[in-house]
Scaffold this active site. Structure first.
Site, PDB file in Angstrom:
ATOM      1  CG  LEU A 182      -1.682  -1.263   1.556  1.00 55.17           C
ATOM      2  CD1 LEU A 182      -2.517  -1.073   2.818  1.00 55.17           C
ATOM      3  CD2 LEU A 182      -2.563  -1.691   0.393  1.00 55.17           C
ATOM      4  CE1 TYR A 189      -0.384   8.607  -6.832  1.00 54.54           C
ATOM      5  CE2 TYR A 189      -2.203   8.928  -8.368  1.00 54.54           C
ATOM      6  CZ  TYR A 189      -1.669   8.302  -7.263  1.00 54.54           C
ATOM      7  OH  TYR A 189      -2.406   7.367  -6.582  1.00 54.54           O
ATOM      8  CE  LYS A 224      -0.058   4.133  -7.247  1.00 52.58           C
ATOM      9  NZ  LYS A 224       0.400   3.650  -5.919  1.00 52.58           N
ATOM     10  CG  ASN A 266     -11.267  10.342  -6.058  1.00 51.45           C
ATOM     11  OD1 ASN A 266     -10.242  10.975  -5.870  1.00 51.45           O
ATOM     12  ND2 ASN A 266     -11.927  10.374  -7.212  1.00 51.45           N
ATOM     13  N   PRO A 294     -43.900  16.274  38.657  1.00 50.61           N
ATOM     14  CG  PRO A 294     -42.794  15.563  40.583  1.00 50.61           C
ATOM     15  CD  PRO A 294     -42.657  16.493  39.420  1.00 50.61           C
ATOM     16  N   GLY A 295     -47.297  15.324  39.219  1.00 51.65           N
ATOM     17  CA  GLY A 295     -48.677  15.784  39.250  1.00 51.65           C
ATOM     18  C   GLY A 295     -49.160  16.432  37.963  1.00 51.65           C
TER      19      GLY A 295
END
Length: 369
Positions: free
Chosen positions: A53, A103, A107, A132, A281-282
């Protein structure tokens, strides 16, 4: 099995090593850009499979492309030959291989080295021309435009769009890893001369930006992205990985009064919304009914009494609920209903409605139970 991974600290490498560990592969021989030559020589003698890689994606120096993509590949193959190691090799290349950029040229030259190695030795090689790649642990301004946009948009920084109609082909890191594991097991996906990641997504640059910006906006409008769309789901996960560590949390608008509070949490265009209701409450809340809107109530703390009455009758139906015994109550249409806090502490209820609240057409009508 001893698995050699070059570029082990890179974007794909880190993800691959983590997934190999998850799957029980513990003998992983990692090569990074800081590894001594003696380590590579040792590992090329021991390994049973190679994930190659390592490489250079971006540089202002042409020589770095040649050394980083061709030089390291040549050195790797020479050492494997020297040791008589017949390990299969998986190498990551690019859909840019063969274009006229430094590049792309480097490659393609690395691909040719591996192809010639196969013809000379008859050892299995898998060359992946990757599109990509995006996902967690990628680097902005280096690995992919997705990383750059996620990083900048999450931080309110400017982004550059040269042409909104530019078509991108994207592959998600988890899909790449799944394919790499298949290759490790002898089942790569082959298309023509090269191997491919079978799951890829096409999107225009402008749409990509629009999606990522919508992820940021979802913190204020509470709209959850469409997780049924594979690309959206993967991009959202990637975006979250780029949040600044001091911005993981965000506040919600609490509608407070003397009775307690009501807070919208999540909204979706097709599956309604989730809210959190707190009653003191209530206190009794509700006493209304709906034509079409339906709800689910889940009390997660406190004690409550949920009462129903069909609008056609005088019969009242009651359910006692408590956070100590979680149960969901469906709120049918045509029934007026209320929820009463009968305990001594706050009653906390998670409420789901099948549609987002629309103040113009609320479908909510007052009627005492």
């Amino acid at each position: 099995m001893k698995i050699l991974v070059t570029g082990a600290n890179g974007f794909i490498g880190k993800n691959l090593v983590a997934e190999l560990n998850n799957r029980g592969y513990k003998d992983i021989l990692k090569i990074t850009k800081n590894s001594e030559d003696s380590i590579l020589e040792k590992y090329t003698k021991e390994c049973d499979f190679v994930f190659h890689l390592a490489g250079i994606n971006r540089s202002n120096n042409v020589d770095e492309f040649m050394d980083g993509n061709i030089g390291i590949t040549s050195k790797l193959l020479e050492l494997l030959k020297y040791h008589g190691n017949k390990s299969p090799i998986l190498m990551t290349s690019s859909i840019q291989a063969g274009n006229d950029s430094p590049y792309g040229i480097s490659k393609k030259a690395a691909e040719d080295l591996l192809t010639n190695y196969y013809y000379e030795t008859d050892i299995k090689v898998f060359i992946y021309r990757l599109p990509n790649i995006f996902g967690k642990w990628s680097k902005p301004n280096y690995n992919t435009v997705v990383a750059t946009y996620c990083h900048n948009i999450a931080r309110g920084l400017d982004i550059q769009i040269n042409n909104a109609d530019t078509e991108l082909t994207l592959a998600y890191i988890d899909d790449v890893l799944e394919e790499f594991i298949n290759a490790l097991n002898g089942n790569p996906t082959i298309h023509g001369e090269f191997c491919i990641v079978p799951i890829a997504h096409d999107i225009k640059l402008g749409k990509l930006v629009e999606l990522i910006k919508s992820f940021k906006a979802s913190r204020s409008n509470l709209n959850v992205p469409n997780m049924e769309d594979g690309l959206t789901k993967k991009l959202y996960s990637t975006y979250l990985s780029f949040l600044p560590p001091d911005q993981f949390s965000y506040e919600l608008k609490m509608n407070l009064d003397q009775r307690g509070s009501f807070t919208e949490f999540i909204k979706t265009p097709d599956r309604g919304q989730v809210s959190i209701n707190i009653s003191k409450p209530g206190i009794t809340k509700g006493n209304h009914w709906h034509h079409t809107k339906n709800e689910k109530f889940l009390v997660v703390s406190g004690e409550g009494l949920i009462r129903f009455r069909n609008m056609d009758t005088n019969e009242v139906i009651e359910y006692k609920v408590t956070g100590l015994n979680l149960q969901v109550l469906d709120i049918p249409v045509g029934y007026t209903h209320s929820i009463i806090n009968i305990g001594e502490c706050d009653l906390i209820t998670v409420m789901w409605a099948n549609e987002c609240f629309n103040p113009i057409k609320s479908d909510t009508y007052f009627e005492e139970v």
